[in-house]
Scaffold this motif. Structure first.
Motif, PDB file in Angstrom:
ATOM      1  N   GLY A  85       4.894 -10.301   3.134  1.00 41.65           N
ATOM      2  CA  GLY A  85       5.109  -9.908   1.742  1.00 41.65           C
ATOM      3  C   GLY A  85       4.778  -8.439   1.529  1.00 41.65           C
ATOM      4  O   GLY A  85       5.527  -7.694   0.887  1.00 41.65           O
ATOM      5  N   ALA A  86       3.658  -8.010   2.104  1.00 38.22           N
ATOM      6  CA  ALA A  86       3.238  -6.609   1.965  1.00 38.22           C
ATOM      7  C   ALA A  86       4.269  -5.677   2.607  1.00 38.22           C
ATOM      8  O   ALA A  86       4.633  -4.640   2.041  1.00 38.22           O
ATOM      9  CB  ALA A  86       1.873  -6.411   2.615  1.00 38.22           C
ATOM     10  N   VAL A 123      -2.767  -3.713   5.108  1.00 39.83           N
ATOM     11  CA  VAL A 123      -3.408  -5.026   5.192  1.00 39.83           C
ATOM     12  C   VAL A 123      -4.856  -4.816   5.611  1.00 39.83           C
ATOM     13  O   VAL A 123      -5.130  -4.299   6.685  1.00 39.83           O
ATOM     14  CB  VAL A 123      -2.678  -5.936   6.196  1.00 39.83           C
ATOM     15  N   GLY A 134       1.450 -13.250   3.724  1.00 45.47           N
ATOM     16  CA  GLY A 134       0.973 -12.100   2.962  1.00 45.47           C
ATOM     17  C   GLY A 134       1.331 -10.790   3.659  1.00 45.47           C
ATOM     18  O   GLY A 134       1.753  -9.816   3.020  1.00 45.47           O
ATOM     19  N   TRP A 135       1.188 -10.792   4.963  1.00 44.95           N
ATOM     20  CA  TRP A 135       1.516  -9.621   5.776  1.00 44.95           C
ATOM     21  C   TRP A 135       3.005  -9.294   5.586  1.00 44.95           C
ATOM     22  O   TRP A 135       3.392  -8.155   5.318  1.00 44.95           O
ATOM     23  CB  TRP A 135       1.229  -9.916   7.243  1.00 44.95           C
ATOM     24  N   THR A 159      -1.089 -10.142   0.017  1.00 43.38           N
ATOM     25  CA  THR A 159      -0.089  -9.170  -0.442  1.00 43.38           C
ATOM     26  C   THR A 159      -0.674  -8.243  -1.491  1.00 43.38           C
ATOM     27  O   THR A 159      -0.554  -7.016  -1.404  1.00 43.38           O
ATOM     28  CB  THR A 159       1.135  -9.903  -1.024  1.00 43.38           C
ATOM     29  N   VAL A 188       7.305  -5.471   0.371  1.00 45.84           N
ATOM     30  CA  VAL A 188       7.074  -4.611  -0.785  1.00 45.84           C
ATOM     31  C   VAL A 188       7.114  -3.143  -0.364  1.00 45.84           C
ATOM     32  O   VAL A 188       7.695  -2.299  -1.031  1.00 45.84           O
ATOM     33  CB  VAL A 188       5.721  -4.950  -1.451  1.00 45.84           C
ATOM     34  N   GLY A 195      -1.507 -16.131   0.894  1.00 45.36           N
ATOM     35  CA  GLY A 195      -0.411 -15.160   1.022  1.00 45.36           C
ATOM     36  C   GLY A 195      -0.364 -14.200  -0.154  1.00 45.36           C
ATOM     37  O   GLY A 195      -0.266 -12.979   0.027  1.00 45.36           O
ATOM     38  N   SER A 212      -3.246  -5.923  -0.132  1.00 44.79           N
ATOM     39  CA  SER A 212      -2.605  -4.877   0.669  1.00 44.79           C
ATOM     40  C   SER A 212      -2.024  -3.783  -0.216  1.00 44.79           C
ATOM     41  O   SER A 212      -2.143  -2.604   0.074  1.00 44.79           O
ATOM     42  CB  SER A 212      -1.489  -5.480   1.516  1.00 44.79           C
ATOM     43  N   THR A 258       1.380   0.149   1.548  1.00 44.17           N
ATOM     44  CA  THR A 258       0.518  -1.025   1.655  1.00 44.17           C
ATOM     45  C   THR A 258      -0.329  -0.892   2.908  1.00 44.17           C
ATOM     46  O   THR A 258       0.046  -0.207   3.850  1.00 44.17           O
ATOM     47  CB  THR A 258       1.327  -2.332   1.771  1.00 44.17           C
TER      48      THR A 258
END
Lengths: 413, 245
Positions: free
Chosen positions: A360-361, A374, A357-358, A44, A364, A40, A47, A372
């Motif tokens: 999270g990106a 991905v 991670g997706w 992030t 952000v 994750g 990305s 960002t």
């Protein structure tokens, strides 16, 4: 003994592995947490990096590879004298234009952040002084009105062309209504004669859409108050084939202007945007290696956790292994069962990590206002790596399970 | 080949033949001679009880017969195949196809349904979905558990669990059903019920080898083989088999 029977068993074994993971849902989740967090975090970060990278890349590409940027040499010591005194002047730009036999399209640049007022609204904006050629070199097109011309530069006329975001910052006035109106820059009145189309290549450091463009001479002599040196000079070369010639012409002309002998270091530097791109990509690669390192460490730690839990699982299910062997399971069957369980565990962790991670990106991008993207490669590599971890750290527990003596396993309490 | 049984039946009827079967263990400095040379012939449709006190070698003998272990010396033919030379995978195949195990502690998979437990040997035999479920269902109905198929072992009584185990042992139609103290964890009434199930199966032609130390359980078998110190002590026909004590 493989073939039909092998493929049939594989689906059965996958069912068994998933059932085992489901039966210990909390434990499985906690075990894979290491991999979830590792993957994750990396997704992030990648990305974020990818978003910034794409933005900067489009910006650099938008400027064109046939544009050179000339700037005063900085930070280098020349013969014991600090080069801070090295500067570029409007005369240098004139010399480049007039002495290059029409090879170069030249636009000097100077800019400063100043208070800009329209009626009761005001904002601190970048006021940018240049020649009319600048708009052509930088692919900036008009949406309304006209650009200032050479005569207005010479006459130090108080006319301004606005970037597309400026009307928004000055009370949200519709661009058409601003045409012909008067704005104040540092209390000096300017007539708005044109508004540009959106360029859309903003970075935290630079946003050509949020500038007030004025003729260079007006900027130097009326606004900046006697500052006569430039921030830099943009030069456009007709084609990339002529790039080498352009370099040597600029070098020749500016050395003569600055009276620097051949062999002595120049007090200016010429930068190509494709060089800039290369430098940027190099930085990007270093960043990527760093991320890969972090990912490797976190996945290693996660993998050890998986191995640990798989060993526990094999011990817990010793009796089950004995039963399966008594019922005709081969070593390979048992090996696959536990290998697939650890593989599934890791892939599940990897997939959850990608999702985290997706998310999270996206968070952000939404909260931090940062672009960002991905990267599909990152997702594929993360999943592939998770699978590799599962196989690598699963093989030893699985072999232990496969080698169990059925008699001992059946008697195990 | 001499006619080992001596009662005129053909060699094709022989399910188990052992000759000088030995199994020695090395435990530290000591060698434990668990099975010291057993010659035994078991024919199709027989119901044989192996008896003996603990330490007599009956568990080890059972493991050898069940192909869970390989002999130190001697020969063992199961359904005409010499087991001595077989590889690990071939032994697994024999356990899968030729032998059905029934254990004292049932040894069911606790999280799987009765139906899935019975399907287990079929999975390793490579039988596919629908026909596999059909075969498993048939055996569960045979042992009288047609209405408990989706129950998991913890939801079943001891007797029901052992019935699931018997159905599982039968599902691949093995040459031999091997029951190791099948009533050891059951009360006497349930134990006798389970023995009735086994006796019933034997009447339908299933060859059964039973290991027990209880005389009233062994009494269900037509033939009793008593082991002592790794050797056959007595081997006789019980003419009262099946008669309630």
């Amino acid at each position: 003994m493989f073939g039909r029977r092998g493929s049939l068993l594989l689906t059965e074994i996958m069912g068994v592995a998933l059932a085992a993971i489901r039966a210990n849902a909390l434990r499985s989740f906690l075990t894979t947490l290491g991999i979830i967090i590792g993957v994750g975090a990396v997704i992030t970060m990648v990305s974020l990096g990818e978003g910034a990278s794409r933005q900067i890349q489009t910006q650099i590409e938008g400027m064109g590879t046939n544009v050179l940027s000339i700037q005063p040499a900085r930070g280098r010591m020349m013969g014991g004298i600090a080069s801070g005194a090295a500067r570029l002047y409007a005369d240098d730009a004139v010399a480049l234009r007039d002495q290059s036999n029409g090879l170069l399209k030249v636009a000097p640049e100077t800019s400063s952040r100043l208070q800009v007022t329209y009626l009761r609204w005001n904002d601190n904006l970048e006021v940018f002084g240049t020649w009319p050629e600048w708009f052509e070199i930088n692919n900036m097109r008009l949406a309304h009105g006209r650009l200032f011309d050479f005569g207005e530069n010479q006459g130090r006329r108080r006319v301004a062309v606005l970037g597309s975001e400026v009307p928004v910052n000055l009370g949200g006035t519709p661009p058409e209504l601003l045409m012909g109106r008067t704005i104040q820059v540092r209390g000096i009145s300017f007539e708005v004669i044109g508004i540009l189309e959106e360029k859309g290549s903003a970075t935290p450091f630079m946003n050509p859409d949020n500038r007030v463009y004025v003729p260079l001479n007006t900027a130097l002599y009326r606004v900046m108050g006697g500052r006569d040196f430039l921030g830099g000079i943009s030069v456009q070369v007709p084609g990339t084939a002529l790039m080498d010639l352009a370099y040597s012409e600029i070098d020749r002309i500016l050395r003569r202007q600055h009276q620097i002998l051949p062999g002595q270091p120049a007090d200016f530097q010429i930068r190509n945007f494709s060089d800039l791109l290369a430098t940027f990509q190099e930085t990007q690669q270093t960043f990527a290696f760093l991320l890969a390192g972090i990912a490797a460490v976190s996945l290693l730690v996660g993998g050890i956790g998986i191995m640990n839990i798989m060993l526990v699982s094999v011990t817990e299910r010793t009796r089950e292994i004995g039963v399966r062997k008594a019922m005709g399971a081969t070593r390979l069957n048992i090996l696959f069962q536990f290998l697939i369980e650890s593989l599934a565990l890791c892939l599940l962790g990897g997939a959850l990590g990608v999702a985290a991670g997706w998310g999270g990106a996206a968070l952000v991008a939404w909260q931090g206002g940062m672009p960002t993207a991905v990267a599909m490669e990152a997702v594929i590599i993360a999943l592939g790596f998770s699978a590799a971890i599962g196989l690598f750290f699963g093989i030893w527990p699985a072999r232990r399970a496969a080698k169990l003596d059925p008699i001992v396993a059946l008697r195990y309490e | 080949m001499t006619d080992m049984g001596g009662n005129g039946k053909s060699e094709n009827d022989v399910i188990i033949r052992t000759q000088g079967l030995k199994k020695y263990y090395v435990l530290g400095a000591e060698t434990v001679r668990a099975v010291r040379g057993v010659d035994l012939v078991i024919r199709r449709e027989e119901f044989v009880a192996i008896m003996g006190p603990s330490g007599s070698g009956k568990s080890t003998f059972m493991n050898l017969i069940g192909c869970l272990d390989t002999p130190t010396d001697g020969e063992y033919w199961l359904n005409g195949t010499s087991v001595k030379e077989l590889s690990d995978n071939e032994l697994a195949r024999i356990r899968n196809k030729e032998i059905g195990f029934v254990f004292q502690t049932f040894n069911l998979l606790p999280r799987a349904t009765a139906l899935h437990n019975v399907e287990l040997p079929l999975i390793y035999a490579g039988v596919r979905g629908r026909s596999r479920r059909e075969m498993a269902r048939e055996k569960l109905e045979l042992v009288g558990l047609g209405d408990r198929m989706s129950h998991k072992p913890p939801e079943l009584s001891g007797g029901q669990r052992q019935r699931v185990a018997i159905a599982r042992a039968l599902v691949n139609n093995p040459a031999l059903l091997l029951a190791d103290e099948p009533t050891g964890n059951l009360d006497s009434v349930t134990g006798e019920e389970i023995m009735e199930v086994l006796a019933d199966l034997n009447r339908q032609g299933q060859t059964i080898l039973l290991v027990t130390h209880e005389h009233n359980i062994a009494a269900f078998a037509r033939r009793q083989v008593h082991l002592l110190d790794g050797l056959i002590e007595r081997d006789f026909i019980n003419h009262h088999a099946g008669v309630e004590a």
